[in-house]
Design a protein around this motif. Structure first.
Motif, PDB file in Angstrom:
ATOM      1  N   TRP A 237       0.809  -1.219   0.000  1.00  5.16           N
ATOM      2  CA  TRP A 237       0.000   0.000   0.000  1.00  5.16           C
ATOM      3  C   TRP A 237       0.845   1.274   0.000  1.00  5.16           C
ATOM      4  N   LYS A 238       2.097   1.189   0.448  1.00  3.28           N
ATOM      5  CA  LYS A 238       2.951   2.386   0.459  1.00  3.28           C
ATOM      6  C   LYS A 238       3.450   2.742  -0.938  1.00  3.28           C
ATOM      7  N   GLU A 239       3.427   1.766  -1.819  1.00  4.19           N
ATOM      8  CA  GLU A 239       3.961   1.974  -3.169  1.00  4.19           C
ATOM      9  C   GLU A 239       2.894   2.585  -4.082  1.00  4.19           C
ATOM     10  N   ARG A 240       3.335   3.062  -5.223  1.00  6.20           N
ATOM     11  CA  ARG A 240       2.399   3.575  -6.223  1.00  6.20           C
ATOM     12  C   ARG A 240       1.533   2.427  -6.738  1.00  6.20           C
ATOM     13  N   PHE A 241       0.259   2.684  -6.903  1.00  3.22           N
ATOM     14  CA  PHE A 241      -0.654   1.634  -7.366  1.00  3.22           C
ATOM     15  C   PHE A 241      -0.274   1.202  -8.778  1.00  3.22           C
ATOM     16  N   ASP A 242      -0.139  -0.110  -8.959  1.00  2.00           N
ATOM     17  CA  ASP A 242       0.290  -0.657 -10.250  1.00  2.00           C
ATOM     18  C   ASP A 242      -0.673  -1.770 -10.656  1.00  2.00           C
ATOM     19  N   ILE A 243      -1.650  -1.430 -11.462  1.00  2.00           N
ATOM     20  CA  ILE A 243      -2.655  -2.408 -11.870  1.00  2.00           C
ATOM     21  C   ILE A 243      -2.040  -3.502 -12.740  1.00  2.00           C
ATOM     22  N   ASP A 244      -1.008  -3.148 -13.509  1.00  2.00           N
ATOM     23  CA  ASP A 244      -0.362  -4.151 -14.364  1.00  2.00           C
ATOM     24  C   ASP A 244       0.303  -5.239 -13.525  1.00  2.00           C
ATOM     25  N   LYS A 245       0.976  -4.820 -12.461  1.00  2.00           N
ATOM     26  CA  LYS A 245       1.613  -5.787 -11.570  1.00  2.00           C
ATOM     27  C   LYS A 245       0.554  -6.653 -10.889  1.00  2.00           C
ATOM     28  N   LEU A 246      -0.532  -6.023 -10.495  1.00  2.00           N
ATOM     29  CA  LEU A 246      -1.601  -6.741  -9.800  1.00  2.00           C
ATOM     30  C   LEU A 246      -2.212  -7.826 -10.683  1.00  2.00           C
ATOM     31  N   VAL A 247      -2.553  -7.481 -11.911  1.00  2.00           N
ATOM     32  CA  VAL A 247      -3.214  -8.472 -12.774  1.00  2.00           C
ATOM     33  C   VAL A 247      -2.244  -9.559 -13.228  1.00  2.00           C
ATOM     34  N   SER A 248      -0.940  -9.243 -13.215  1.00  2.00           N
ATOM     35  CA  SER A 248       0.034 -10.283 -13.581  1.00  2.00           C
ATOM     36  C   SER A 248       0.103 -11.363 -12.504  1.00  2.00           C
ATOM     37  N   ILE A 249      -0.198 -10.983 -11.263  1.00  2.00           N
ATOM     38  CA  ILE A 249      -0.179 -11.948 -10.160  1.00  2.00           C
ATOM     39  C   ILE A 249      -1.374 -12.888 -10.239  1.00  2.00           C
ATOM     40  N   VAL A 250      -2.514 -12.354 -10.646  1.00  2.00           N
ATOM     41  CA  VAL A 250      -3.737 -13.169 -10.682  1.00  2.00           C
ATOM     42  C   VAL A 250      -3.989 -13.764 -12.066  1.00  2.00           C
ATOM     43  N   HIS A 251      -3.132 -13.401 -13.037  1.00  2.00           N
ATOM     44  CA  HIS A 251      -3.218 -13.964 -14.392  1.00  2.00           C
ATOM     45  C   HIS A 251      -4.581 -13.698 -15.048  1.00  2.00           C
ATOM     46  N   MET A 252      -4.984 -12.429 -15.009  1.00  2.00           N
ATOM     47  CA  MET A 252      -6.227 -12.025 -15.660  1.00  2.00           C
ATOM     48  C   MET A 252      -5.995 -10.710 -16.385  1.00  2.00           C
ATOM     49  N   SER A 253      -6.898 -10.383 -17.289  1.00  2.00           N
ATOM     50  CA  SER A 253      -6.805  -9.092 -17.969  1.00  2.00           C
ATOM     51  C   SER A 253      -7.278  -7.994 -17.024  1.00  2.00           C
ATOM     52  N   LYS A 254      -6.871  -6.750 -17.303  1.00  2.00           N
ATOM     53  CA  LYS A 254      -7.282  -5.626 -16.454  1.00  2.00           C
ATOM     54  C   LYS A 254      -8.800  -5.521 -16.389  1.00  2.00           C
ATOM     55  N   TYR A 255      -9.410  -5.549 -17.541  1.00  2.00           N
ATOM     56  CA  TYR A 255     -10.854  -5.339 -17.611  1.00  2.00           C
ATOM     57  C   TYR A 255     -11.599  -6.384 -16.790  1.00  2.00           C
ATOM     58  N   HIS A 256     -11.256  -7.653 -16.992  1.00  2.00           N
ATOM     59  CA  HIS A 256     -11.977  -8.715 -16.299  1.00  2.00           C
ATOM     60  C   HIS A 256     -11.690  -8.709 -14.797  1.00  2.00           C
ATOM     61  N   TYR A 257     -10.447  -8.381 -14.434  1.00  2.00           N
ATOM     62  CA  TYR A 257     -10.131  -8.411 -13.004  1.00  2.00           C
ATOM     63  C   TYR A 257     -10.800  -7.258 -12.254  1.00  2.00           C
ATOM     64  N   ILE A 258     -10.781  -6.078 -12.830  1.00  2.00           N
ATOM     65  CA  ILE A 258     -11.429  -4.931 -12.171  1.00  2.00           C
ATOM     66  C   ILE A 258     -12.920  -5.204 -11.997  1.00  2.00           C
ATOM     67  N   ARG A 259     -13.525  -5.767 -13.025  1.00  2.00           N
ATOM     68  CA  ARG A 259     -14.957  -6.082 -12.944  1.00  2.00           C
ATOM     69  C   ARG A 259     -15.222  -7.156 -11.887  1.00  2.00           C
ATOM     70  N   LEU A 260     -14.371  -8.186 -11.850  1.00  2.00           N
ATOM     71  CA  LEU A 260     -14.537  -9.266 -10.877  1.00  2.00           C
ATOM     72  C   LEU A 260     -14.317  -8.755  -9.449  1.00  2.00           C
ATOM     73  N   PHE A 261     -13.299  -7.922  -9.273  1.00  2.00           N
ATOM     74  CA  PHE A 261     -12.977  -7.381  -7.947  1.00  2.00           C
ATOM     75  C   PHE A 261     -14.141  -6.540  -7.420  1.00  2.00           C
ATOM     76  N   LYS A 262     -14.689  -5.711  -8.289  1.00  2.00           N
ATOM     77  CA  LYS A 262     -15.806  -4.863  -7.872  1.00  2.00           C
ATOM     78  C   LYS A 262     -17.045  -5.695  -7.574  1.00  2.00           C
ATOM     79  N   GLN A 263     -17.225  -6.746  -8.325  1.00  2.00           N
ATOM     80  CA  GLN A 263     -18.376  -7.630  -8.115  1.00  2.00           C
ATOM     81  C   GLN A 263     -18.318  -8.282  -6.731  1.00  2.00           C
TER      82      GLN A 263
END
Length: 329
Positions: A237-263
């Motif tokens: 949380w102290k670091e700059r938010f990096d959506i690319d790094k995040l989705v690489s960990i869960v092996h999903m596309s940005k669009y699908h992961y953001i939608r799934l996370f919000k769901q």
């Protein structure tokens, strides 16, 4: 006219913040004015008289008797007045029952590291249905994974007679189940624990047992991708938010992961990240030893940037106003 703050008045008059605030609200400080949530006090204002009743001779006499009784109790032998619990020291079966039903996972080891007893909470955590397979067969000091988990030094210090605490350790739940448990199911949760270990010595100060107690500090149980995402954000949380790094960990596309996370959570990953930042800022703003700029730096954000504005939008006051309010409580 020059004014001072409530805090400065406290230091000048050697009284608490609440007392000064009360004097202001009751109109007992001449010339004090209120600006928003803050009181300003004339620099030359006179400290109001303390109207609280002074102790009478009867009250003083009562306090003397109480103090004497307390000293008498302290001079008595240890446990002499703990008679309701006397059986606890004499009845080993009762002690075992208390350990067994202790609400936090706990296990007790012999001085050589052999596990002697684990309570129900620990057995449930490790999914062990037959503890007899565990007792006197599992040795915590022979566990090759301690160093990889980062707790080897912690464990060794406990066996050397030291009371030790370790905080927010990620417990390898899946690995513990696979190594000790009877049910080899795959779990999707991530668990972080605060762990306390302490020795129990005999009357000759020789080590008899080492007790380990676990209390959950963080717990993630959700769809695996969501749990992994939350865990990653909580740890970075102290670091700059990096959506690319995040989705690489869960092996999903940005669009699908953001939608799934919000769901699953009701917010986007970035909103979740921001909430952590806000909560950390609020927590640190209660520390009067740091400047607001230092606090923002520690939280990885720029005080002169956009985050301070977002703070005001979210909480209805600036970080400075929030801090003043918290320090007055």
């Amino acid at each position: 006219m020059n004014y001072i703050t409530v805090k400065e008045a406290c230091e000048k008059w050697r009284i608490g913040i609440r007392i000064v605030t009360l004097y202001c609200s009751e109109g007992r400080i001449e010339g004090a004015i209120k600006k928003g949530n803050l009181w300003l006090i004339p620099e030359d204002a006179i400290k109001p008289e303390d109207r609280r009743r002074k102790k009478t001779s009867i009250q003083k006499e009562k306090e003397h008797v109480i103090c004497k009784d307390k000293c008498d109790l302290q001079s008595q032998k240890p446990y002499e007045n703990l008679w309701p619990f006397k059986s606890l020291y004499e009845d080993k079966d009762l002690f075992v029952q208390i350990v067994k039903h202790f609400p936090y996972p706990m296990h007790i080891c012999a001085p050589d590291g052999t596990m002697l007893l684990a309570n129900e909470a620990y057995l449930k955590f490790a999914k062990i249905s037959n503890p007899e397979k565990l007792y006197k067969k599992h040795n915590i000091l022979h566990n090759p994974s301690l160093e990889r988990w980062g707790v080897k030094d912690f464990v060794l210090r406990a066996f050397q007679g030291e009371v030790v605490h370790i905080y927010d350790v990620k417990v390898p739940h899946q690995e513990i189940i696979e190594r000790l448990g009877d049910d080899k199911e795959v779990v999707s949760e991530s668990i972080y624990h605060n762990i306390t270990a302490f020795p129990i010595n005999d009357s000759n100060n020789q080590l008899q047992f080492v007790v380990f107690i676990f209390s959950t500090s963080r717990y993630y149980q959700d769809r695996l991708e969501i749990a992994k995402g939350k865990e990653y954000i909580d740890n970075h949380w102290k670091e700059r938010f990096d959506i690319d790094k995040l989705v690489s960990i869960v092996h999903m596309s940005k669009y699908h992961y953001i939608r799934l996370f919000k769901q699953h959570t009701g917010m986007t990953p970035y909103n979740y990240y921001q909430d952590i930042k806000f909560n950390k800022l609020k927590e640190k703003l209660c520390d009067g030893s740091l400047s607001i700029t230092q606090i923002f730096d520690e939280c990885g954000v720029n005080y002169n940037g956009n985050f301070a504005k977002k703070f005001k939008q979210k909480f209805g006051m600036t970080p400075s106003q929030y801090r003043t309010l918290m320090l007055q409580k």
